[in-house]
Design an enzyme around this catalytic site. Structure first.
Site, PDB file in Angstrom:
ATOM      1  N   ASN A  10       0.866  -1.182   0.000  1.00 46.32           N
ATOM      2  CA  ASN A  10       0.000   0.000   0.000  1.00 46.32           C
ATOM      3  C   ASN A  10       0.906   1.235   0.000  1.00 46.32           C
ATOM      4  O   ASN A  10       1.474   1.581   1.021  1.00 46.32           O
ATOM      5  CB  ASN A  10      -0.883  -0.053   1.262  1.00 46.32           C
ATOM      6  CG  ASN A  10      -1.722   1.199   1.432  1.00 46.32           C
ATOM      7  OD1 ASN A  10      -1.812   2.038   0.531  1.00 46.32           O
ATOM      8  ND2 ASN A  10      -2.345   1.335   2.597  1.00 46.32           N
ATOM      9  N   TRP A  11       1.008   1.853  -1.156  1.00 45.98           N
ATOM     10  CA  TRP A  11       1.935   2.995  -1.274  1.00 45.98           C
ATOM     11  C   TRP A  11       1.381   4.257  -0.621  1.00 45.98           C
ATOM     12  O   TRP A  11       2.097   5.225  -0.430  1.00 45.98           O
ATOM     13  CB  TRP A  11       2.238   3.274  -2.746  1.00 45.98           C
ATOM     14  CG  TRP A  11       3.018   2.196  -3.438  1.00 45.98           C
ATOM     15  CD1 TRP A  11       3.342   0.946  -2.955  1.00 45.98           C
ATOM     16  CD2 TRP A  11       3.595   2.265  -4.754  1.00 45.98           C
ATOM     17  NE1 TRP A  11       4.073   0.252  -3.881  1.00 45.98           N
ATOM     18  CE2 TRP A  11       4.245   1.030  -4.999  1.00 45.98           C
ATOM     19  CE3 TRP A  11       3.614   3.248  -5.751  1.00 45.98           C
ATOM     20  CZ2 TRP A  11       4.908   0.764  -6.200  1.00 45.98           C
ATOM     21  CZ3 TRP A  11       4.273   2.987  -6.949  1.00 45.98           C
ATOM     22  CH2 TRP A  11       4.921   1.767  -7.165  1.00 45.98           C
ATOM     23  N   LYS A  12       0.096   4.281  -0.328  1.00 48.19           N
ATOM     24  CA  LYS A  12      -0.548   5.476   0.236  1.00 48.19           C
ATOM     25  C   LYS A  12      -0.283   6.689  -0.681  1.00 48.19           C
ATOM     26  O   LYS A  12      -0.148   6.509  -1.885  1.00 48.19           O
ATOM     27  CB  LYS A  12      -0.087   5.703   1.674  1.00 48.19           C
ATOM     28  CG  LYS A  12      -0.203   4.420   2.518  1.00 48.19           C
ATOM     29  CD  LYS A  12      -0.037   4.620   3.983  1.00 48.19           C
ATOM     30  CE  LYS A  12      -0.168   3.273   4.686  1.00 48.19           C
ATOM     31  NZ  LYS A  12      -0.121   3.391   6.126  1.00 48.19           N
ATOM     32  N   HIS A  96      -9.574   1.215   4.636  1.00 49.80           N
ATOM     33  CA  HIS A  96      -8.318   1.368   5.382  1.00 49.80           C
ATOM     34  C   HIS A  96      -8.556   2.306   6.574  1.00 49.80           C
ATOM     35  O   HIS A  96      -9.334   3.256   6.475  1.00 49.80           O
ATOM     36  CB  HIS A  96      -7.235   1.937   4.455  1.00 49.80           C
ATOM     37  CG  HIS A  96      -5.879   1.903   5.085  1.00 49.80           C
ATOM     38  ND1 HIS A  96      -5.480   2.851   5.987  1.00 49.80           N
ATOM     39  CD2 HIS A  96      -4.859   1.022   4.969  1.00 49.80           C
ATOM     40  CE1 HIS A  96      -4.240   2.557   6.398  1.00 49.80           C
ATOM     41  NE2 HIS A  96      -3.846   1.451   5.790  1.00 49.80           N
ATOM     42  N   GLU A  98      -6.943   4.681   7.729  1.00 53.07           N
ATOM     43  CA  GLU A  98      -6.731   6.117   7.455  1.00 53.07           C
ATOM     44  C   GLU A  98      -7.954   6.727   6.779  1.00 53.07           C
ATOM     45  O   GLU A  98      -8.286   7.888   7.001  1.00 53.07           O
ATOM     46  CB  GLU A  98      -5.464   6.292   6.596  1.00 53.07           C
ATOM     47  CG  GLU A  98      -4.215   6.043   7.430  1.00 53.07           C
ATOM     48  CD  GLU A  98      -3.026   5.502   6.657  1.00 53.07           C
ATOM     49  OE1 GLU A  98      -3.016   5.576   5.421  1.00 53.07           O
ATOM     50  OE2 GLU A  98      -2.101   4.985   7.317  1.00 53.07           O
ATOM     51  N   GLU A 168      -5.553  -4.944  10.405  1.00 50.01           N
ATOM     52  CA  GLU A 168      -4.523  -3.932  10.621  1.00 50.01           C
ATOM     53  C   GLU A 168      -4.804  -3.188  11.925  1.00 50.01           C
ATOM     54  O   GLU A 168      -5.605  -2.233  11.939  1.00 50.01           O
ATOM     55  CB  GLU A 168      -4.522  -2.924   9.466  1.00 50.01           C
ATOM     56  CG  GLU A 168      -4.196  -3.535   8.126  1.00 50.01           C
ATOM     57  CD  GLU A 168      -3.602  -2.501   7.179  1.00 50.01           C
ATOM     58  OE1 GLU A 168      -2.493  -2.721   6.710  1.00 50.01           O
ATOM     59  OE2 GLU A 168      -4.239  -1.463   6.945  1.00 50.01           O
ATOM     60  N   GLY A 174       2.395   2.211  10.710  1.00 49.92           N
ATOM     61  CA  GLY A 174       3.361   3.295  10.570  1.00 49.92           C
ATOM     62  C   GLY A 174       4.053   3.666  11.872  1.00 49.92           C
ATOM     63  O   GLY A 174       4.700   4.710  11.959  1.00 49.92           O
ATOM     64  N   SER A 214       3.269  -2.163  10.147  1.00 50.72           N
ATOM     65  CA  SER A 214       4.725  -2.193  10.339  1.00 50.72           C
ATOM     66  C   SER A 214       5.368  -3.534   9.978  1.00 50.72           C
ATOM     67  O   SER A 214       6.317  -3.953  10.624  1.00 50.72           O
ATOM     68  CB  SER A 214       5.084  -1.809  11.778  1.00 50.72           C
ATOM     69  OG  SER A 214       4.676  -0.476  12.036  1.00 50.72           O
ATOM     70  N   GLY A 235       2.829  -1.197   4.253  1.00 49.46           N
ATOM     71  CA  GLY A 235       2.863   0.225   3.913  1.00 49.46           C
ATOM     72  C   GLY A 235       4.293   0.672   3.668  1.00 49.46           C
ATOM     73  O   GLY A 235       4.853   0.487   2.586  1.00 49.46           O
ATOM     74  N   GLY A 236       4.917   1.233   4.692  1.00 51.42           N
ATOM     75  CA  GLY A 236       6.246   1.828   4.564  1.00 51.42           C
ATOM     76  C   GLY A 236       7.255   0.969   3.818  1.00 51.42           C
ATOM     77  O   GLY A 236       7.946   1.449   2.908  1.00 51.42           O
TER      78      GLY A 236
HETATM   79  P1  PGA Z   1       2.771   0.277   7.578  1.00 48.10           P
HETATM   80  O1  PGA Z   1       1.333   0.465   6.917  1.00 48.10           O
HETATM   81  O2  PGA Z   1       3.352  -1.009   7.039  1.00 48.10           O
HETATM   82  O3  PGA Z   1       3.573   1.478   7.166  1.00 48.10           O
HETATM   83  O4  PGA Z   1       2.572   0.194   9.055  1.00 48.10           O
HETATM   84  C1  PGA Z   1       0.460  -0.612   6.717  1.00 48.10           C
HETATM   85  C2  PGA Z   1      -0.848  -0.120   6.127  1.00 48.10           C
HETATM   86  O5  PGA Z   1      -1.326   0.949   6.536  1.00 48.10           O
HETATM   87  O6  PGA Z   1      -1.446  -0.772   5.248  1.00 48.10           O
END
Ligand code: PGA
Length: 253
Positions: A10-12, A96, A98, A168, A174, A214, A235-236
């Site tokens: 997930n590149w966001k 998600h 967010e 999640e 993050g 994470s 994500g990251g």
């Molecule tokens: P993260 O994000 O790996 O940076 O914690 C995961 C996500 O939000 O899908």
């Protein structure tokens, strides 16, 4: 029951289009053939067309990070499932945390988006997860049960198409704090039992449940060893080709 693992990035809201194309190219070159894992990346909407040109015919498949549940119309700034399908997407991340936190998404809107995705041949990757406050109040399983039943409202075993669930924990996204393997397995096992209760064992057995929060190259193996963890939403670490490739190749270490 064999469930093909899914590793999804997930590149966001990261990378400019040219950087995204470079990242996708680098992933394609480093990954080569991948047979045992389904590899998915979710770049921003603006990158999809160019990245699709880059990854077409390779094992890398595309996901959208969101969609609008309506087919078309006066919804300024929104993107429909049909549009995403024509951009080469096979998947859509839905709900998600967010989006729930910053953009007012609710279990009802998540449900509408899942139905729209399915109607347009997109496989939903449906996100659920508790906040730290909810975990500390011992409400984790209750929160997950509510999110899951809200998200899957109206879906029946007969009409079931491939849906992926991503657990999640919000406090792990993050933050560098991964849930322990045991904490993650507990919730994954619970999600599978909830699916079994509402949709039957056959569907519960075949549904892939991803962990997200994470995930890094050094945490993926322990997570994947758990019986109910079938992949990761990353994500990251998905923004660094080397790390993402290591995560995809978790079984080869
Ligand atoms: P993260 O994000 O790996 O940076 O914690 C995961 C996500 O939000 O899908």
């Amino acid at each position: 029951m064999f469930r093909k693992p899914v590793i999804a990035g997930n590149w966001k809201m990261n990378t400019l289009p040219f950087e995204g194309v470079e990242l996708a190219r680098s992933l394609r070159e480093k990954l080569g053939e991948v047979a045992n894992v389904e590899v998915v990346i979710a770049p921003p909407f603006t990158h999809l067309h160019a990245i699709n040109e880059e990854v077409k015919g390779t094992p890398i498949r595309l996901a959208a990070q969101n969609l609008n549940a309506k087919d078309s119309g006066a919804y300024t700034g929104e993107i429909s499932a049909a549009m995403l399908l024509t951009m080469g997407c096979d998947f859509a991340i839905i709900g998600h945390s967010e989006r729930r936190q910053y953009f007012g998404e609710t279990d009802d809107s998540v449900n509408e988006k899942i139905l729209a995705a399915l109607a347009n041949q997109l496989t939903p990757i449906v996100c659920v997860g508790e906040t730290l406050e909810e975990r500390e109040a011992n409400k984790t399983l209750e929160v997950i049960a509510t999110q899951l039943s809200g998200a899957l409202k109206g879906l029946t075993a007969e009409g079931w198409k491939d849906i992926i669930v991503a657990y999640e924990p919000v406090w792990a996204i993050g933050t560098g704090k991964t849930a322990s393997n045991e904490q993650a397995q507990e919730v994954h096992g619970f999600i599978r039992s909830e699916l079994e209760k509402s949709l039957g064992k056959a569907i519960a057995d075949k549904t892939r449940i991803l962990y997200g929060g994470s995930v890094k190259p050094d945490s993926i193996c322990g997570l994947m060893d758990q019986p109910d963890i079938d992949g990761a939403l990353v994500g990251g670490a998905s923004l660094k080709a080397e790390d993402f490739v290591k995560i995809v190749n978790f079984g080869k270490g």
